[in-house]
Design an enzyme around this catalytic site. Sequence first.
Site, PDB file in Angstrom:
ATOM      1  N   CYS A 117     -10.631  -4.435  -4.496  1.00  0.00           N
ATOM      2  CA  CYS A 117      -9.281  -5.411  -5.427  1.00  0.00           C
ATOM      3  C   CYS A 117      -9.746  -6.931  -5.569  1.00  0.00           C
ATOM      4  O   CYS A 117      -9.537  -7.766  -6.240  1.00  0.00           O
ATOM      5  CB  CYS A 117      -8.316  -5.366  -4.228  1.00  0.00           C
ATOM      6  SG  CYS A 117      -7.559  -3.550  -4.209  1.00  0.00           S
ATOM      7  N   ASN A 166       1.270  -1.326   0.036  1.00  0.00           N
ATOM      8  CA  ASN A 166      -0.215  -0.522  -0.171  1.00  0.00           C
ATOM      9  C   ASN A 166       1.181   1.379   0.064  1.00  0.00           C
ATOM     10  O   ASN A 166       1.544   1.265   0.267  1.00  0.00           O
ATOM     11  CB  ASN A 166      -0.958   0.088   1.276  1.00  0.00           C
ATOM     12  CG  ASN A 166      -1.881   1.099   1.346  1.00  0.00           C
ATOM     13  OD1 ASN A 166      -1.925   1.905   1.839  1.00  0.00           O
ATOM     14  ND2 ASN A 166      -3.188   0.429   1.331  1.00  0.00           N
ATOM     15  N   CYS A 221      -9.909  -5.169   0.238  1.00  0.00           N
ATOM     16  CA  CYS A 221     -10.977  -4.443   0.022  1.00  0.00           C
ATOM     17  C   CYS A 221     -12.286  -4.898  -1.096  1.00  0.00           C
ATOM     18  O   CYS A 221     -12.052  -6.070  -1.964  1.00  0.00           O
ATOM     19  CB  CYS A 221     -10.847  -3.451  -0.034  1.00  0.00           C
ATOM     20  SG  CYS A 221     -10.599  -2.989  -1.869  1.00  0.00           S
ATOM     21  N   GLU A 276      -2.454  -5.484  -3.283  1.00  0.00           N
ATOM     22  CA  GLU A 276      -3.185  -5.974  -4.354  1.00  0.00           C
ATOM     23  C   GLU A 276      -2.801  -5.002  -6.165  1.00  0.00           C
ATOM     24  O   GLU A 276      -2.365  -5.774  -6.906  1.00  0.00           O
ATOM     25  CB  GLU A 276      -4.288  -6.360  -4.329  1.00  0.00           C
ATOM     26  CG  GLU A 276      -5.126  -7.196  -2.971  1.00  0.00           C
ATOM     27  CD  GLU A 276      -4.778  -6.878  -1.768  1.00  0.00           C
ATOM     28  OE1 GLU A 276      -4.739  -5.148  -1.589  1.00  0.00           O
ATOM     29  OE2 GLU A 276      -6.680  -6.696  -1.680  1.00  0.00           O
TER      30      GLU A 276
HETATM   31 ZN   LIG Z   1      -7.868  -2.129  -1.938  1.00  0.00          ZN
END
Ligand SMILES: [Zn+2]
Length: 189
Positions: free
Chosen positions: A121, A81, A118, A94
């Site tokens: 993703c 991230n 999430c 991801e």
């Molecule tokens: Zn995500």
Amino acid sequence: MQPLLNENTPVTESALNAIAHMPTASLSALMDDAFTRRLSDADFMRVAVLLAQKSYDEGGCPIGAVIIDNATRRIVGKGHNTLVQESHPYNHGETAAMRDAGRLDFSQTTLFTSLSPCDICATLLPMRGVARVVIGDVTNASGTEALLREKGVQVDIIEDAQGIALYARFRAENPALEREDWKGVVAKG
Ligand SMILES: [Zn+2]
């Protein structure tokens, strides 16, 4: 020249940490196929968590991901991230790993993520044909596993205790940043 990590090298935390930090394109200088073939799914999850730790150490959100080729088990992409590091509102673990992998046929790959994906993703991974997703933490977040399976993705849960502890610590230390990562600046409060 024989790579540092070879058929005789033990699979240690230090070795996995070096893999996490090395650019993907240079990994063949660090590790050979004999070493790679000895890495288990839990080891690849460790690399994803060590990428999460790298992000945390940079002041970012601790979520990492690793993509491997199913046939060779070679790492073809990895990342973490970068909400804080790149001021990027939507670069998750991801997506960072997929961006690193580039224009691959993802149906021949497995993606290891340190945290349950999430909604976006979980939609993107089947849209790009990812065959299998391994999730390292369904304790701090979960809920998209059913969606992934509905879309034909093989989902396996291999929880990583250090990754779960790291994410829980991040959430306790910086709840506003955690909310921003999931729901945008509007949710920071
Ligand atoms: Zn995500």
